[in-house]
Motif scaffolding. Structure first.
Motif, short mmCIF file in Angstrom:
data_model
loop_
_atom_site.label_atom_id
_atom_site.label_comp_id
_atom_site.label_asym_id
_atom_site.label_seq_id
_atom_site.Cartn_x
_atom_site.Cartn_y
_atom_site.Cartn_z
N VAL A 139 88.81 142.70 24.20
CA VAL A 139 88.16 142.82 25.70
C VAL A 139 88.34 141.40 26.34
N ASP A 141 87.41 139.99 30.32
CA ASP A 141 86.99 139.94 31.84
C ASP A 141 85.95 141.18 31.57
N GLY A 142 85.16 141.30 30.66
CA GLY A 142 84.12 142.42 30.57
C GLY A 142 84.77 143.75 30.22
N ARG A 143 86.29 143.75 30.22
CA ARG A 143 86.71 145.33 30.11
C ARG A 143 87.61 145.46 28.95
N GLU A 363 72.24 150.32 25.07
CA GLU A 363 73.17 149.98 25.36
C GLU A 363 74.29 150.85 25.63
N SER A 371 79.71 152.19 27.09
CA SER A 371 79.16 150.85 26.84
C SER A 371 78.52 150.34 28.25
N LEU A 373 77.95 147.35 28.35
CA LEU A 373 78.23 145.76 28.21
C LEU A 373 79.61 145.62 28.42
N VAL A 374 80.49 146.63 28.04
CA VAL A 374 81.97 146.60 28.12
C VAL A 374 82.63 147.64 28.77
N ARG A 375 83.13 147.37 30.07
CA ARG A 375 83.75 148.48 30.65
C ARG A 375 84.82 149.25 30.00
#
Ligand SMILES: Cc1cc2nc3c(=O)[nH]c(=O)nc-3n(C[C@H](O)[C@H](O)[C@H](O)COP(=O)(O)OP(=O)(O)OC[C@H]3O[C@@H](n4cnc5c(N)ncnc54)[C@H](O)[C@@H]3O)c2cc1C
Length: 425
Positions: A139, A141-143, A363, A371, A373-375
């Motif tokens: 993961v 940049d949040g992806r 979440e 998620s 939290l995580v794209r």
């Protein structure tokens, strides 16, 4: 293979459905399974017969999941019982409905269900790799950027975590998903066994090993207060108690144990009131006054249990029925309707049918299984904090969440519109 768009991690019930659906929606899909075979646990379900789902209507269906059931409305509104039976019907798995609305394949063969899902993967061009344990989610940049599998990094646009729970680890479900999700920031509700046999304190319980009781009412007491009840079959084992009623009550028992004593109260004659049972005993004892009490009881109960009951009462087994006093009869009557088993604990999670706890559903977006939290990270099946009673509910949840996660992952990866003509994304 051109670049992978969606990686699905785990080829159990939910992962196969997710991979097939993502590919059907146009994504290039890679399904990674750490064992050498598809659907190991699925093959064991329903004692090899696979209780696929249940015909109960939606609100009751959801109630079988307890507190986290509401989360599943999104997945169930997208793909529910009729969709699932039609899905299998189209692939040659005709189904039949049994007692309590339980749906099974007519073939009574879980392997046929696995075969149908395998066909779904093949027809839609899913690439499957066995002996491929995913070690990390990559993961940035949040992806999701990819996954690490067998010490190599593999890039993808979306990942579906379908690693199952931590029960029956020899099927491959060893709880890896909890660690993988935790590492990318997800909260894991502590895992514990659900639908699990219970360990009893009393020595007489183990002596009844192998004995099944039918049509009994079992009440779960926590610190002396009744908190749940079930009716049906139970089984004595060398360590304690099991069978459908006990499994159904086990999650509540496990959760109640840290707060104080937990007991099962077994009503062996639930169809009779206390007075009716007392009258019945009075008649039997009078009519068979010369026979041993234990033998008289054996006409009312399984013979081995009759012996245990007399021993618990502290009466000599040879005592003639005619010599049983009124107060002894009252004690006997009370015991037959309130036989207590003290619960010490549960068998280990490895022996549980399902795992309670897992990735916190608050979440996860229930409309997409993505998620929060995580794209690009999607969840399905037992790795999430969902678990239900026996009856086909757990598999329906795995299939429904898998279908939705697969479809959502394909949309996210940008493949959906091309294949389905739906541009609403
Ligand atoms: C004995 C038994 C009987 C059951 N009977 C029924 C029934 O009749 N009806 C019902 O509704 N439910 C039943 N259940 C429950 C049901 O089987 C599960 O809830 C369901 O299989 C969960 O599906 P899943 O896809 O989430 O996980 P699983 O089916 O457990 O699949 C997870 C997969 O992920 C793979 N995996 C794990 N970690 C990794 C990794 N790091 N990398 C790659 N792959 C990985 C595993 O090898 C496995 O193949 C039963 C369970 C048991 C144990």
């Amino acid at each position: 293979m051109t670049a992978v768009q969606v990686v699905v991690i785990g080829a159990g019930a939910s992962g196969m459905m997710a991979a097939g659906r993502a590919a059907e929606c146009g994504a290039r899909v890679l399904l990674l399974e750490k064992t050498p075979r598809l659907g190991n646990k699925l093959r064991l379900t329903g004692k090899g017969r696979c209780n696929l789902t249940n015909e109960t209507e939606l609100s009751e269906f959801v109630a079988h999941f307890g507190a986290t059931g509401r989360f599943l409305y999104g997945a169930f509104s997208r793909f529910f019982v009729k969709d699932l039976t039609a899905f299998f019907d189209q692939r040659g798995v005709l189904t039949t409905v049994e007692r309590g609305g339980r749906v099974f394949p007519r073939s009574n063969d879980a392997r046929q269900v696995v075969g149908a899902l395998e066909g779904y993967l093949t027809v839609n061009g899913v690439i499957v790799r066995f002996r491929s344990p995913v070690e990390r989610l990559l993961v940035a940049d949040g992806r999701v950027q990819g996954v690490r599998v067998s010490a190599r990094d593999l890039s993808c646009t979306a990942a579906v975590l379908a690693t199952g729970g931590a029960s029956y680890p020899r099927t491959g479900s060893t709880g890896d998903g909890y660690r993988l999700a935790d590492e990318v920031g997800h909260h894991i509700v502590p895992i514990r066994p659900a639908l699990v046999p219970l360990v009893a304190e009393e020595g007489w319980v183990g002596q009844l090993q192998g004995l099944t009781l039918r049509n009994v009412q079992v009440t779960l007491l926590a610190r002396g207060r009744p908190i749940a009840q079930d009716f049906g079959e139970m089984l004595f084992t060398h360590f304690g108690v099991s069978g459908p009623t006990v499994l159904a009550l086990s999650r509540r028992a496990v959760d109640a144990l840290p707060a104080g004593p937990v007991t099962l109260s077994i009503n062996l004659k639930p169809a009779l009131t206390c007075e009716e049972l007392d009258r019945r005993l009075q008649q039997e004892l009078a009519a068979q006054g010369r026979r041993r009490l234990q033998n008289i009881l054996a006409s009312l109960l399984p013979a081995r249990l009759a012996g245990a009951i007399v021993a618990i009462l502290g009466m000599p087994p040879s005592k003639p029925g005619g010599q049983v006093s009124a107060s002894e009869r009252k004690r006997l009557c009370a015991l037959l309707q309130d036989l207590r088993v003290t619960i010490q604990g549960a068998r280990p999670i490895a022996e549980a049918i399902v795992t309670a706890g897992g990735v916190d559903t608050t979440e996860i977006d229930p409309r997409s299984m993505e998620s929060r939290l995580v794209r690009g990270l999607f969840f399905c099946g037992e790795v999430m904090d969902i678990d239900a009673d026996t009856g086909g509910y757990n598999l329906q949840a795995a299939f429904s969440s898998g279908y939705l996660a697969g479809e959502s992952a394909a949309r996210y990866a940008g493949a959906y519109e091309r294949n389905t003509g739906d541009s609403s994304f």
